[in-house]
Motif scaffolding. Structure first.
Motif, PDB file in Angstrom:
ATOM      1  N   GLU A   1       0.831  -1.198   0.000  1.00  0.00           N
ATOM      2  CA  GLU A   1       0.000   0.000   0.000  1.00  0.00           C
ATOM      3  C   GLU A   1       0.872   1.258   0.000  1.00  0.00           C
ATOM      4  OE1 GLU A   1      -2.714  -0.265   3.292  1.00  0.00           O
ATOM      5  OE2 GLU A   1      -3.443  -2.226   2.649  1.00  0.00           O
ATOM      6  N   GLY A   2       1.974   1.208   0.742  1.00  0.00           N
ATOM      7  CA  GLY A   2       2.896   2.345   0.779  1.00  0.00           C
ATOM      8  C   GLY A   2       3.507   2.618  -0.578  1.00  0.00           C
ATOM      9  N   LEU A   3       3.841   1.561  -1.300  1.00  0.00           N
ATOM     10  CA  LEU A   3       4.394   1.735  -2.650  1.00  0.00           C
ATOM     11  C   LEU A   3       3.397   2.449  -3.564  1.00  0.00           C
ATOM     12  CD1 LEU A   3       6.197  -1.675  -3.223  1.00  0.00           C
ATOM     13  CD2 LEU A   3       7.273   0.584  -3.057  1.00  0.00           C
ATOM     14  N   ALA A   4       2.134   2.152  -3.378  1.00  0.00           N
ATOM     15  CA  ALA A   4       1.112   2.780  -4.215  1.00  0.00           C
ATOM     16  C   ALA A   4       0.955   4.271  -3.886  1.00  0.00           C
ATOM     17  CB  ALA A   4      -0.222   2.065  -4.035  1.00  0.00           C
ATOM     18  N   LEU A   5       1.371   4.682  -2.699  1.00  0.00           N
ATOM     19  CA  LEU A   5       1.212   6.069  -2.273  1.00  0.00           C
ATOM     20  C   LEU A   5       2.320   6.990  -2.756  1.00  0.00           C
ATOM     21  CD1 LEU A   5       0.077   5.579   1.428  1.00  0.00           C
ATOM     22  CD2 LEU A   5      -1.336   6.300  -0.510  1.00  0.00           C
TER      23      LEU A   5
ATOM     24  N   ASN B   1      11.700   9.623  -5.766  1.00  0.00           N
ATOM     25  CA  ASN B   1      12.706   9.413  -4.726  1.00  0.00           C
ATOM     26  C   ASN B   1      13.025   7.917  -4.671  1.00  0.00           C
ATOM     27  OD1 ASN B   1      14.190   9.063  -2.395  1.00  0.00           O
ATOM     28  ND2 ASN B   1      13.056  10.617  -1.252  1.00  0.00           N
ATOM     29  N   PRO B   2      14.001   7.459  -5.457  1.00  0.00           N
ATOM     30  CA  PRO B   2      14.306   6.024  -5.527  1.00  0.00           C
ATOM     31  C   PRO B   2      14.711   5.409  -4.181  1.00  0.00           C
ATOM     32  CG  PRO B   2      15.473   7.235  -7.243  1.00  0.00           C
ATOM     33  CD  PRO B   2      14.815   8.241  -6.359  1.00  0.00           C
ATOM     34  N   ALA B   3      15.376   6.174  -3.319  1.00  0.00           N
ATOM     35  CA  ALA B   3      15.803   5.618  -2.028  1.00  0.00           C
ATOM     36  C   ALA B   3      14.588   5.276  -1.170  1.00  0.00           C
ATOM     37  CB  ALA B   3      16.711   6.606  -1.299  1.00  0.00           C
ATOM     38  N   ARG B   4      13.604   6.172  -1.160  1.00  0.00           N
ATOM     39  CA  ARG B   4      12.398   5.922  -0.372  1.00  0.00           C
ATOM     40  C   ARG B   4      11.657   4.718  -0.950  1.00  0.00           C
ATOM     41  NH1 ARG B   4       7.593  10.262   0.206  1.00  0.00           N
ATOM     42  NH2 ARG B   4       7.694  10.040  -2.049  1.00  0.00           N
ATOM     43  N   THR B   5      11.538   4.687  -2.252  1.00  0.00           N
ATOM     44  CA  THR B   5      10.861   3.570  -2.898  1.00  0.00           C
ATOM     45  C   THR B   5      11.566   2.259  -2.586  1.00  0.00           C
ATOM     46  OG1 THR B   5      10.156   5.025  -4.700  1.00  0.00           O
ATOM     47  CG2 THR B   5      10.089   2.658  -5.129  1.00  0.00           C
ATOM     48  N   GLU B   6      12.887   2.253  -2.624  1.00  0.00           N
ATOM     49  CA  GLU B   6      13.644   1.033  -2.377  1.00  0.00           C
ATOM     50  C   GLU B   6      13.480   0.543  -0.938  1.00  0.00           C
ATOM     51  OE1 GLU B   6      15.380  -2.351  -3.009  1.00  0.00           O
ATOM     52  OE2 GLU B   6      14.748  -0.962  -4.560  1.00  0.00           O
ATOM     53  N   ARG B   7      13.411   1.473   0.024  1.00  0.00           N
ATOM     54  CA  ARG B   7      13.224   1.054   1.423  1.00  0.00           C
ATOM     55  C   ARG B   7      11.905   0.317   1.590  1.00  0.00           C
ATOM     56  NH1 ARG B   7      14.915   6.543   2.562  1.00  0.00           N
ATOM     57  NH2 ARG B   7      12.742   6.980   3.043  1.00  0.00           N
TER      58      ARG B   7
END
Length: 154
Positions: A115-119, A124-130
């Motif tokens: 769900e977080g990925l959809a938001l 920001n690739p670092a945030r997405t990767e975390r």
């Protein structure tokens, strides 16, 4: 091994089980002691009074912890024909239930990560990767357990 030494060693082992339950699962020490005692006692059934005496617990604290363990299906109340006392024993599949609940909980967090990925956007690739790392690891475990339910718990 003399009986007194065996009893001391048994109580030390029960305490190790309790420490594990506190540190790994956030249970109270009494809850861990109940589990430890019911794992090692022979015969496998004990009355609430016998458990309280063995682990040096008050009946009041024992009652609430026994209720918790019964409610979550790790122990069960048993009756002996002709005896009015209720006895408790650890369920044969108690540890399988623990593992299944743990895997389900981790998988649920994997769903939250999805769900977080959809938001977020990919700006920001670092945030997405975390978030993706959490989602990948946790849903992988859930999916593995779903494909091999018995293998994941034995």
């Amino acid at each position: 091994m003399p009986d007194a030494d065996r009893q001391d060693a048994t109580l030390e082992w029960v305490e190790r089980v309790a420490t594990f339950c506190v540190e790994e699962w956030g249970l109270t020490p009494i809850t861990g002691r109940i589990l430890g005692l019911l794992m090692i006692c022979d015969p496998p059934e004990r009355s609430a009074g016998q458990i309280a005496d063995a682990i040096h617990a008050s009946r009041a604290s024992l009652t609430s912890n026994m209720r918790l363990l019964t409610t979550i299906g790790l122990i069960r109340k048993v009756r002996v024909p002709g005896d009015r006392t209720a006895y408790y024993r650890i369920e044969d599949d108690a540890w399988e239930k623990v593992i299944q609940r743990k895997i389900a909980g981790l998988g649920a967090f994997g769903d939250i990560a999805e769900e977080g990925l959809a938001l977020i956007d990919d700006a920001n690739p670092a945030r997405t990767e975390r978030i993706r790392a959490a989602q990948h690891a946790l849903t992988w475990l859930r999916d593995l357990a779903a494909r091999h339910p018995r293998d994941a718990t034995t």
